[in-house]
Design an enzyme around this catalytic site. Structure first.
Site, PDB file in Angstrom:
ATOM      1  N   HIS A 217      -7.825   5.136   7.173  1.00 33.89           N
ATOM      2  CA  HIS A 217      -9.134   4.936   6.553  1.00 33.89           C
ATOM      3  C   HIS A 217      -9.294   3.437   6.322  1.00 33.89           C
ATOM      4  O   HIS A 217      -8.369   2.666   6.581  1.00 33.89           O
ATOM      5  CB  HIS A 217      -9.248   5.683   5.215  1.00 33.89           C
ATOM      6  CG  HIS A 217      -8.335   5.164   4.154  1.00 33.89           C
ATOM      7  ND1 HIS A 217      -7.001   5.507   4.083  1.00 33.89           N
ATOM      8  CD2 HIS A 217      -8.539   4.285   3.141  1.00 33.89           C
ATOM      9  CE1 HIS A 217      -6.432   4.883   3.072  1.00 33.89           C
ATOM     10  NE2 HIS A 217      -7.339   4.114   2.480  1.00 33.89           N
TER      11      HIS A 217
ATOM     12  N   GLU B  48       0.030   4.586   1.887  1.00 32.21           N
ATOM     13  CA  GLU B  48      -0.070   5.556   2.980  1.00 32.21           C
ATOM     14  C   GLU B  48       0.951   5.311   4.088  1.00 32.21           C
ATOM     15  O   GLU B  48       1.347   6.234   4.798  1.00 32.21           O
ATOM     16  CB  GLU B  48      -1.488   5.535   3.578  1.00 32.21           C
ATOM     17  CG  GLU B  48      -2.555   6.096   2.658  1.00 32.21           C
ATOM     18  CD  GLU B  48      -3.137   5.058   1.717  1.00 32.21           C
ATOM     19  OE1 GLU B  48      -4.133   5.363   1.042  1.00 32.21           O
ATOM     20  OE2 GLU B  48      -2.596   3.926   1.650  1.00 32.21           O
TER      21      GLU B  48
ATOM     22  N   GLU C 163      -8.020  -2.604   6.799  1.00 31.88           N
ATOM     23  CA  GLU C 163      -7.293  -3.296   5.733  1.00 31.88           C
ATOM     24  C   GLU C 163      -6.275  -4.292   6.285  1.00 31.88           C
ATOM     25  O   GLU C 163      -6.043  -5.360   5.707  1.00 31.88           O
ATOM     26  CB  GLU C 163      -6.631  -2.267   4.819  1.00 31.88           C
ATOM     27  CG  GLU C 163      -7.658  -1.421   4.083  1.00 31.88           C
ATOM     28  CD  GLU C 163      -7.076  -0.235   3.337  1.00 31.88           C
ATOM     29  OE1 GLU C 163      -5.935  -0.359   2.840  1.00 31.88           O
ATOM     30  OE2 GLU C 163      -7.758   0.799   3.246  1.00 31.88           O
TER      31      GLU C 163
ATOM     32  N   HIS D   2      -2.426  -0.158  -3.949  1.00 32.63           N
ATOM     33  CA  HIS D   2      -2.902   1.181  -3.578  1.00 32.63           C
ATOM     34  C   HIS D   2      -3.698   1.842  -4.698  1.00 32.63           C
ATOM     35  O   HIS D   2      -3.238   1.912  -5.847  1.00 32.63           O
ATOM     36  CB  HIS D   2      -1.725   2.085  -3.228  1.00 32.63           C
ATOM     37  CG  HIS D   2      -2.128   3.523  -2.987  1.00 32.63           C
ATOM     38  ND1 HIS D   2      -2.790   3.921  -1.849  1.00 32.63           N
ATOM     39  CD2 HIS D   2      -1.990   4.630  -3.752  1.00 32.63           C
ATOM     40  CE1 HIS D   2      -3.037   5.224  -1.924  1.00 32.63           C
ATOM     41  NE2 HIS D   2      -2.564   5.675  -3.070  1.00 32.63           N
TER      42      HIS D   2
ATOM     43  N   HIS E  62      -1.578   1.063   6.507  1.00 29.42           N
ATOM     44  CA  HIS E  62      -2.046   2.147   7.392  1.00 29.42           C
ATOM     45  C   HIS E  62      -3.126   1.617   8.315  1.00 29.42           C
ATOM     46  O   HIS E  62      -3.704   0.541   8.089  1.00 29.42           O
ATOM     47  CB  HIS E  62      -2.606   3.303   6.551  1.00 29.42           C
ATOM     48  CG  HIS E  62      -3.704   2.867   5.621  1.00 29.42           C
ATOM     49  ND1 HIS E  62      -5.019   2.728   6.017  1.00 29.42           N
ATOM     50  CD2 HIS E  62      -3.666   2.497   4.306  1.00 29.42           C
ATOM     51  CE1 HIS E  62      -5.742   2.305   4.997  1.00 29.42           C
ATOM     52  NE2 HIS E  62      -4.947   2.153   3.940  1.00 29.42           N
TER      53      HIS E  62
ATOM     54  N   ASP F 280       0.862  -1.172   0.000  1.00 28.99           N
ATOM     55  CA  ASP F 280       0.000   0.000   0.000  1.00 28.99           C
ATOM     56  C   ASP F 280       0.904   1.229   0.000  1.00 28.99           C
ATOM     57  O   ASP F 280       2.135   1.112  -0.065  1.00 28.99           O
ATOM     58  CB  ASP F 280      -0.927  -0.043   1.216  1.00 28.99           C
ATOM     59  CG  ASP F 280      -2.228   0.717   0.999  1.00 28.99           C
ATOM     60  OD1 ASP F 280      -2.335   1.457   0.002  1.00 28.99           O
ATOM     61  OD2 ASP F 280      -3.144   0.579   1.821  1.00 28.99           O
TER      62      ASP F 280
END
Length: 274
Positions: free
Chosen positions: A115, A10, A134, A60, A104, A8
């Protein structure tokens, strides 16, 4: 030893703002370079531990962030979308271990760019009644496929979330959240050395292959319209006007959740963010 890496953005070293991780952002191109460097550090760690086959999935947003020419030549890349398994595309029981790079924390957590999958559209997610984002959903789905998640990199909030889910996973914090768009950063070279060492240390352990299990996934959406529309899918039921649920084995639920997100995106013009 076959290793799978889901990456990902972030939770990548140095990145703290939407402009760092979204195409068109003023620092997005720099973010892509930082992303490649963190992934390459994980690849080096895997190779040091004896990996003979490494698959990297760009997980991502548009899933076209990693430039193939910037990736370590020992790794293969899955790039683009749509993908039936999204952030876990290409993961099968044939892999010995999975790594989560640049992850994240979930929606509502005080972590950098926190998020759950769709920015502001998803309010909360539960797996068997346990709040999950996630990180937890990736871990549980990999486990259902028989592949243990062995290491995770991201900010300290992501590392704490992973440890709470499974304390055996080696976590590598590359930054320390001050707020959702601010962090104290580890120097880039130091962070990459920590990623490489952490991955090598994690993969030196004997992996324990988990067993598959049935589960129940529930999602609370910001929009009652999304929840109402999803009730047209067989097996989906409502808890309330904005919360839907479904049960089944986790690889199936993970694919089904991807369908839910595509429906939500079509109704709200909010593409999955991840």
């Amino acid at each position: 030893m076959r290793i799978y890496i889901s990456v990902d953005m972030e939770g990548i070293t140095g990145l703290v703002d939407a402009d760092d991780v979204q195409p068109g952002g003023r620092d997005y191109e720099r973010g892509r370079s930082m992303m490649a460097e963190d992934v390459n550090a994980a690849v080096r760690g895997a190779l040091a531990a004896g990996a003979t086959d490494i698959l990297v999935n760009d997980a991502h947003g548009p899933m076209r962030n990693l430039l193939p020419e910037a990736l370590h030549p020992a790794a293969r890349l899955v790039r683009g979308k749509p993908k039936q398994m999204g952030m876990l595309e290409g993961l099968t029981a044939g892999y010995d271990a999975a790594l989560c790079v640049g992850y994240h924390s979930r929606a509502g957590a005080l972590g950098v760019l926190s998020h759950s999958f769709m920015g502001h559209e998803i309010e909360d997610i539960w797996l068997d009644g346990r709040p999950v984002g996630e990180i937890g959903l990736a871990h549980a789905t990999a486990a259902a496929l028989g592949v243990p998640v062995m290491a995770l990199t991201g900010d300290d909030a992501a590392c704490t979330e992973m440890t709470a889910w499974d304390a055996s996973v080696v976590t590598v914090p590359v930054k320390y959240a001050h707020d959702r768009f601010a962090a104290r950063l580890r120097p880039a070279d130091e962070a990459r050395e920590a990623i490489e060492e952490g991955v090598a240390r994690a993969l030196a352990q004997a992996p324990v292959r988990p067993a598959a299990a049935e589960a129940t996934l529930a999602v609370r959406w910001q929009s009652a319209s999304v929840a109402s529309t999803l009730l047209g899918i067989p097996g989906v039921t409502a808890d309330d006007s904005r919360t839907v649920r479904a049960s089944g084995d986790l690889p199936f639920l993970y694919r089904l959740f991807g369908v839910w997100m595509r429906v939500a995106a079509s109704l709200t013009n909010q593409p999955p963010y991840c």
